[in-house]
Design a protein around this motif. Structure first.
Motif, PDB file in Angstrom:
ATOM      1  N   LEU A  47     -70.437  34.897 -17.443  1.00 52.46           N
ATOM      2  CA  LEU A  47     -71.248  33.718 -17.756  1.00 52.46           C
ATOM      3  C   LEU A  47     -71.530  33.636 -19.257  1.00 52.46           C
ATOM      4  O   LEU A  47     -71.376  32.585 -19.884  1.00 52.46           O
ATOM      5  N   VAL A  48     -71.918  34.748 -19.861  1.00 49.15           N
ATOM      6  CA  VAL A  48     -72.211  34.778 -21.296  1.00 49.15           C
ATOM      7  C   VAL A  48     -70.955  34.461 -22.102  1.00 49.15           C
ATOM      8  O   VAL A  48     -71.001  33.682 -23.062  1.00 49.15           O
ATOM      9  N   VAL A  49     -69.828  35.031 -21.726  1.00 53.26           N
ATOM     10  CA  VAL A  49     -68.576  34.772 -22.446  1.00 53.26           C
ATOM     11  C   VAL A  49     -68.198  33.296 -22.324  1.00 53.26           C
ATOM     12  O   VAL A  49     -67.778  32.668 -23.307  1.00 53.26           O
ATOM     13  N   THR A  50     -68.382  32.713 -21.168  1.00 55.00           N
ATOM     14  CA  THR A  50     -68.061  31.297 -20.966  1.00 55.00           C
ATOM     15  C   THR A  50     -68.921  30.408 -21.856  1.00 55.00           C
ATOM     16  O   THR A  50     -68.421  29.474 -22.493  1.00 55.00           O
ATOM     17  N   VAL A  51     -70.217  30.690 -21.917  1.00 54.47           N
ATOM     18  CA  VAL A  51     -71.117  29.890 -22.760  1.00 54.47           C
ATOM     19  C   VAL A  51     -70.743  30.038 -24.223  1.00 54.47           C
ATOM     20  O   VAL A  51     -70.715  29.057 -24.982  1.00 54.47           O
ATOM     21  N   LEU A  52     -70.435  31.237 -24.667  1.00 56.77           N
ATOM     22  CA  LEU A  52     -70.045  31.457 -26.058  1.00 56.77           C
ATOM     23  C   LEU A  52     -68.757  30.711 -26.404  1.00 56.77           C
ATOM     24  O   LEU A  52     -68.647  30.104 -27.475  1.00 56.77           O
ATOM     25  N   VAL A  53     -67.798  30.729 -25.512  1.00 52.73           N
ATOM     26  CA  VAL A  53     -66.546  30.007 -25.749  1.00 52.73           C
ATOM     27  C   VAL A  53     -66.819  28.507 -25.849  1.00 52.73           C
ATOM     28  O   VAL A  53     -66.281  27.830 -26.732  1.00 52.73           O
ATOM     29  N   LEU A  55     -69.638  27.048 -26.851  1.00 51.54           N
ATOM     30  CA  LEU A  55     -70.314  26.774 -28.124  1.00 51.54           C
ATOM     31  C   LEU A  55     -69.347  26.845 -29.301  1.00 51.54           C
ATOM     32  O   LEU A  55     -69.433  26.036 -30.232  1.00 51.54           O
ATOM     33  N   VAL A  56     -68.422  27.786 -29.274  1.00 54.37           N
ATOM     34  CA  VAL A  56     -67.437  27.892 -30.356  1.00 54.37           C
ATOM     35  C   VAL A  56     -66.551  26.653 -30.381  1.00 54.37           C
ATOM     36  O   VAL A  56     -66.263  26.099 -31.449  1.00 54.37           O
ATOM     37  N   ILE A  57     -66.145  26.178 -29.226  1.00 56.52           N
ATOM     38  CA  ILE A  57     -65.315  24.970 -29.158  1.00 56.52           C
ATOM     39  C   ILE A  57     -66.074  23.773 -29.705  1.00 56.52           C
ATOM     40  O   ILE A  57     -65.522  22.966 -30.471  1.00 56.52           O
ATOM     41  N   GLN A  58     -67.347  23.624 -29.356  1.00 53.02           N
ATOM     42  CA  GLN A  58     -68.157  22.525 -29.869  1.00 53.02           C
ATOM     43  C   GLN A  58     -68.284  22.604 -31.388  1.00 53.02           C
ATOM     44  O   GLN A  58     -68.160  21.595 -32.084  1.00 53.02           O
ATOM     45  N   HIS A  59     -68.534  23.794 -31.911  1.00 52.76           N
ATOM     46  CA  HIS A  59     -68.675  23.973 -33.356  1.00 52.76           C
ATOM     47  C   HIS A  59     -67.383  23.614 -34.086  1.00 52.76           C
ATOM     48  O   HIS A  59     -67.402  22.929 -35.118  1.00 52.76           O
ATOM     49  N   LEU A  60     -66.271  24.044 -33.549  1.00 52.11           N
ATOM     50  CA  LEU A  60     -64.987  23.746 -34.182  1.00 52.11           C
ATOM     51  C   LEU A  60     -64.670  22.255 -34.139  1.00 52.11           C
ATOM     52  O   LEU A  60     -64.131  21.704 -35.104  1.00 52.11           O
ATOM     53  N   SER A  61     -65.019  21.594 -33.054  1.00 50.87           N
ATOM     54  CA  SER A  61     -64.736  20.158 -32.975  1.00 50.87           C
ATOM     55  C   SER A  61     -65.603  19.380 -33.965  1.00 50.87           C
ATOM     56  O   SER A  61     -65.139  18.416 -34.582  1.00 50.87           O
TER      57      SER A  61
END
Length: 194
Positions: A47-53, A55-61
């Motif tokens: 769950l934590v890894v999924t949320v982090l991924v 957030l990283v995708i949102q930041h990059l976009s």
């Protein structure tokens, strides 16, 4: 399915038996058991890894969209002139609205001053009327009162001292000294009603 037994004869003549285990229902139950086991052991980590991924995708976009907006071609001189004209028009409209507001405010202040002046004149007239011994009716207009005062040429005499209407020994609480009417307190005690 039924269990299948296959009997084979070896070269030496002995019987060779092969038993096959019963076939199980081969659907997704084995996979769901495996996934359930993984989730029970590593669920919070996943769950934590999924949320982090996410957030990283949102930041990059966001970063990519901001870079693309920066790399857009600069405004042409026509656009700059158009923007300047719009700003000047907005400023002119703001000035016009402010001038209208100031004009309305000055008119309102003038009306307030006139009303205060009329109230002051009315209070002075009331005071003068009281000094002269006249009665002043609040419904009379100030302009009528000044017109009446200027038209009258007679001077009013101050009234003489008033004499008491009743004798000096009059006391309304005792019931004595009065005329035909007198008040007497009622009897004390229980009421006679039943």
């Amino acid at each position: 399915m039924d269990d299948v037994e296959i009997t084979d004869v070896n070269d030496d003549g002995s019987l060779y038996q092969v038993e096959k285990a019963p076939l199980k229902n081969q659907d997704l139950s084995s996979i769901s058991l495996t996934v359930g086991e993984l989730l029970s052991q590593y669920g919070w980590y996943l769950l934590v890894v999924t949320v982090l991924v996410y957030l990283v995708i949102q930041h990059l976009s966001k970063r990519r969209s901001s870079q693309s907006s920066r790399s857009s071609p600069p405004q042409t001189p026509q656009d700059a002139v158009l923007v300047a004209r719009r700003q000047e028009a907005m400023e002119a409209a703001r000035r016009k609205m402010q001038e209208e507001l100031d004009a309305k405010a000055s008119i309102f202040r003038e009306k307030q001053k006139q009303q205060e002046e009329e109230k002051r004149k009315q209070k002075i007239e009331i005071w003068e009327c009281m000094q002269q011994g006249k009665s002043y009716k609040g419904t009379a207009q100030p302009s009528q009162a000044t017109g009446e005062a200027s038209s009258s040429t007679t001077v009013l005499k101050p009234k003489a001292d008033k004499k008491p209407l009743r004798g000096a020994d009059y006391n309304p609480l005792t019931g004595q000294g009065g005329g035909s009417c007198s008040w007497r307190p009622g009897r004390r005690g229980p009421s006679s009603g039943g």
